[in-house]
Design a protein around this motif. Structure first.
Motif, mmCIF file in Angstrom:
data_model
loop_
_atom_site.group_PDB
_atom_site.id
_atom_site.type_symbol
_atom_site.label_atom_id
_atom_site.label_comp_id
_atom_site.label_asym_id
_atom_site.label_seq_id
_atom_site.Cartn_x
_atom_site.Cartn_y
_atom_site.Cartn_z
ATOM 1 N N TYR B 11 1.713 9.335 11.323
ATOM 2 C CA TYR B 11 2.589 8.486 10.515
ATOM 3 C C TYR B 11 2.046 7.070 10.460
ATOM 4 C CZ TYR B 11 6.234 11.998 9.984
ATOM 5 O OH TYR B 11 6.927 13.120 9.624
ATOM 6 N N THR B 12 1.471 6.633 11.585
ATOM 7 C CA THR B 12 0.955 5.252 11.644
ATOM 8 C C THR B 12 -0.103 5.032 10.573
ATOM 9 O OG1 THR B 12 1.175 5.548 14.014
ATOM 10 C CG2 THR B 12 0.104 3.524 13.290
ATOM 11 N N SER B 13 -1.009 6.011 10.449
ATOM 12 C CA SER B 13 -2.072 5.812 9.467
ATOM 13 C C SER B 13 -1.497 5.817 8.047
ATOM 14 C CB SER B 13 -3.168 6.867 9.633
ATOM 15 O OG SER B 13 -2.795 8.071 9.033
ATOM 16 N N LEU B 18 -0.061 2.691 3.217
ATOM 17 C CA LEU B 18 0.968 2.187 2.308
ATOM 18 C C LEU B 18 0.955 0.660 2.292
ATOM 19 C CD1 LEU B 18 3.461 2.697 0.495
ATOM 20 C CD2 LEU B 18 4.854 2.627 2.570
ATOM 21 N N GLY B 19 0.903 0.088 3.514
ATOM 22 C CA GLY B 19 0.903 -1.384 3.633
ATOM 23 C C GLY B 19 -0.285 -1.988 2.905
ATOM 24 N N TRP B 58 -8.461 7.919 3.551
ATOM 25 C CA TRP B 58 -7.444 8.327 4.536
ATOM 26 C C TRP B 58 -6.417 9.296 3.958
ATOM 27 C CZ3 TRP B 58 -9.565 3.351 5.007
ATOM 28 C CH2 TRP B 58 -10.207 3.113 6.221
ATOM 29 N N PHE B 59 -5.839 8.910 2.815
ATOM 30 C CA PHE B 59 -4.757 9.744 2.288
ATOM 31 C C PHE B 59 -5.284 11.109 1.834
ATOM 32 C CE2 PHE B 59 -1.573 10.940 -0.935
ATOM 33 C CZ PHE B 59 -0.460 10.904 -0.120
ATOM 34 N N MET B 60 -6.481 11.111 1.230
ATOM 35 C CA MET B 60 -7.036 12.389 0.764
ATOM 36 C C MET B 60 -8.021 13.000 1.762
ATOM 37 S SD MET B 60 -7.407 11.631 -3.305
ATOM 38 C CE MET B 60 -7.615 13.306 -3.807
ATOM 39 N N HIS B 61 -8.102 12.409 2.953
ATOM 40 C CA HIS B 61 -8.798 13.024 4.091
ATOM 41 C C HIS B 61 -10.319 13.115 3.967
ATOM 42 C CE1 HIS B 61 -5.381 15.024 6.465
ATOM 43 N NE2 HIS B 61 -4.897 14.090 5.682
#
Lengths: 535, 94
Positions: B11-13, B18-19, B58-61
């Motif tokens: 969740y942190t990542s 998002l931030g 990150w989001f798409m790995h």
């Protein structure tokens, strides 16, 4: 149990699946049936577009009104171009022979995504229907297949469905490309390393990347043109602050690599045929592989040579001219390798070989005339003349068309389990070849004399060249009819053959049954050496 | 069947991604008030590119997946940049 064994040994043509009759074809996910669906569709539309081309040549047999006026002529060359480019030569060899033979040649049972493969054909059909709808409502489009701005959003003719249909056809191309890339990466038979892969799959691989990466550009460009026409968004329209040359950039960023989508698989097919009919290992296998990848890469950066007289900056002109000369090198490497393959080979003069050798001949003429056009000084004089029409047809029709015919005559017995009449096939080739040269060679002269393209009329000094060219068109159509009738008739009545390897080929498709069974292989083959290892 | 290990992001990542995207969105709005001439577009493209890079990595790995996917993605981006560069060879010298 016995039923299962039987069905495994039945050819894909006789296999009874979930659906019967026509549904058994149009809902089949078998890569071979999908390939044949593309073949039949293309055959129908090629016939229509060829007739339109013939009508144009009859119009040009004499100056002035012969059989049609200017508006009809404009619509004829537009529809001829849209059908030939977007429906025939862009999908062309990958859709037909890629679908049919890629899995077999790499020792797989099907493509990676069979359902997506069938969806590609359906999207292709939907795209065709949308394009065709432009013919029946509101008047045929008259923009030419290039849809240049600003005319494409000013013309009162029904250009919207043609634009949107071409946009839809692009999706079919992208999905086929994705399918082939994944198939080649993930489904090669045990032992088939990258450099043991035959050259046709290699060229399909290079082509697939162009399909994936370049096609979205034309998609968004055509969509922007639709938005320009419907909403007046002002991206290309100079009266709204847009730039019509930006349209040309975007259009050719796709459409020049698209020439390599058309020609690269053709080069792959020729690279399959020549070693077989020369009984010799292909000369410079790795050079051909690397030159295919080089063509695919450098081909992205030469689009500006279509725009030398459009008003680009001087530096861009030099850069594009230079890059155009660079892209000729990998093509020349291939031609050198093909000739070297035949050198001192034991040549077997059969129909596929005739088509393959004549491919090299016409492709060379197309290639050299391309350098004339790529040179800035000469381009200014022959730009938008019949010289360009001749060059274009020597490359696209001479390149893709001849290689398509070579491939069809080469793989025909494997696809249909029947053999065509060789005498008629050779006669058809000879008439077609003679007609082709008589049709297009005079156009080089007409262009040098200054006859512009896309005009239904011309000055009296261009008459001789046009008469010869039009007679050549009639001869070529006679040749095409002989070839097509022979192939269509032989699919039903030709001599039956179950011989696995009639030509003595060394690639995997010649180890499977004729015609292949549903899943091609009972046990996946193991590959232990490079292809074309003639001892 | 493949027994490849699936990477599960924390969740942190996700919150950090998002931030970062929110901050960069604010930045892309803020730079519109700066007068940088033709460099306005360049800066906007750089910010958008950075956002896309964060999403891909990150989001798409891409960071955790087989390296071949990262290589292909970078190759495509390089090709795209080259096409842009060649296009601007026309626009920059008109």
């Amino acid at each position: 149990m016995s039923e299962t064994i039987t069905s495994k040994h039945v050819s894909f043509l006789e296999h009874k699946g979930k659906y019967k009759g026509l549904l058994g074809w149009i809902l089949s996910t078998d890569h071979k049936r999908v390939g044949l669906l593309y073949l039949y569709t293309m055959l129908v539309f090629f016939s229509i577009a060829a007739i339109l081309g013939l009508l144009m040549k009859i119009q040009l047999i004499a100056p002035g009104y012969t059989i049609m006026g200017p508006q009809t002529y404009n619509s004829m060359f537009t529809v001829h171009g849209i059908i030939m480019i977007f429906i025939i030569v862009v999908p062309g060899l990958p859709a037909v022979f890629g679908n049919f033979f890629l899995p077999i040649m790499i020792g797989a049972k099907d493509v990676a995504f069979p359902k997506l493969n069938l969806a590609s054909w359906w999207i292709y059909i939907i795209g065709i229907l949308v394009v065709l709808s432009s013919q029946f409502v509101g008047g045929w489009p008259d923009t030419g297949w290039t849809f240049y701005a600003p005319y494409s959003f000013r013309t009162p003719t029904n250009v919207l469905p043609a634009l949107f249909g071409a946009f839809i056809l692009g999706f079919s191309s992208i999905l086929t490309g994705i399918n082939f890339v994944v198939t080649i990466h993930r489904m090669r038979a045990p032992g088939m390393t990258w450099f043991r892969m035959p050259l046709f799959p290699w060229t399909l691989y290079a082509t697939a990347w162009i399909q994936i990466l370049a096609t979205p550009v034309i998609g968004i460009t055509l969509l922007l043109t639709v938005m320009e026409r419907v909403l007046g968004v002002g991206v290309f329209d100079p009266t709204l602050g847009g730039d019509p040359i930006l349209y040309q950039h975007l259009f050719w960023i796709y459409s020049h690599p698209a020439v390599y989508i058309m020609i690269l698989p053709g080069m792959g097919a020729i690279s399959e045929i020549l070693p077989v009919f020369s009984r010799k290992r292909i000369y410079g296998y790795k050079a051909i592989v690397l030159s295919s990848l080089a063509i695919a890469f450098v081909g992205y950066f030469v689009w500006g040579h279509h725009m030398f007289t459009s008003g680009m900056s001087g530096r861009a002109l030099y850069a594009f001219s230079f890059l155009t000369f660079i892209v000729a090198i990998p093509s020349a490497i291939k031609v050198f390798n093909w000739v070297a393959t035949m050198h001192k080979g034991s040549l077997n003069f059969q129909t596929p070989f005739y088509w393959a050798v004549s491919f090299i001949f016409v492709f060379m003429i197309g290639g050299f005339s391309g350098l004339t056009l790529g040179s800035l000084a000469t381009n200014v004089h022959v730009h938008d003349t019949h010289f360009v029409v001749a060059h274009f047809h020597f490359i696209v029709f001479g390149g893709t068309g001849y290689s398509f015919m070579a491939a069809l005559h080469y793989w025909y017995p494997k696809m249909f389990g029947r053999m065509y009449d060789r005498g008629w096939a050779n006669t058809g080739w000879a008439v077609f070849f003679g007609g082709f040269l008589t049709l297009y060679l005079p156009m080089f002269g007409l262009g040098m004399q200054g006859m512009p393209r896309r005009y239904y009329d011309y000055l009296p000094e261009f008459h001789t060249g046009n008469i010869i060219s039009s007679l050549g068109a009639i001869l070529m159509i006679v040749g095409a009819i002989i070839v097509i009738v022979n192939l269509v008739r032989s699919a039903r009545y030709g001599e039956k053959t179950s011989e696995k390897n009639p030509w003595g080929g060394k690639t995997l498709e010649w180890e499977t049954d004729t015609p292949p069974t549903l899943e091609n292989w009972e046990d996946l083959p193991t590959v232990e050496e490079r292809p074309y290892e003639y001892k | 069947m493949s027994e490849e290990k699936q990477h599960i992001s924390s969740y942190t990542s996700h919150i950090l991604v998002l931030g970062a995207l929110l901050v960069l969105t604010a930045a892309s709005v803020a730079v519109t008030s700066l007068e940088m001439g033709k460099y306005n577009t360049l800066v906007a493209m750089l910010i958008a590119g950075t956002k896309a890079g964060i999403v891909l990595t990150w989001f798409m790995h891409l960071k955790f997946d087989n390296k071949i996917f990262a290589i292909f993605t970078v190759a495509v981006i390089v090709l795209f940049l080259l096409v842009l560069y060649v296009t601007f060879f026309d626009y920059s010298y008109r």
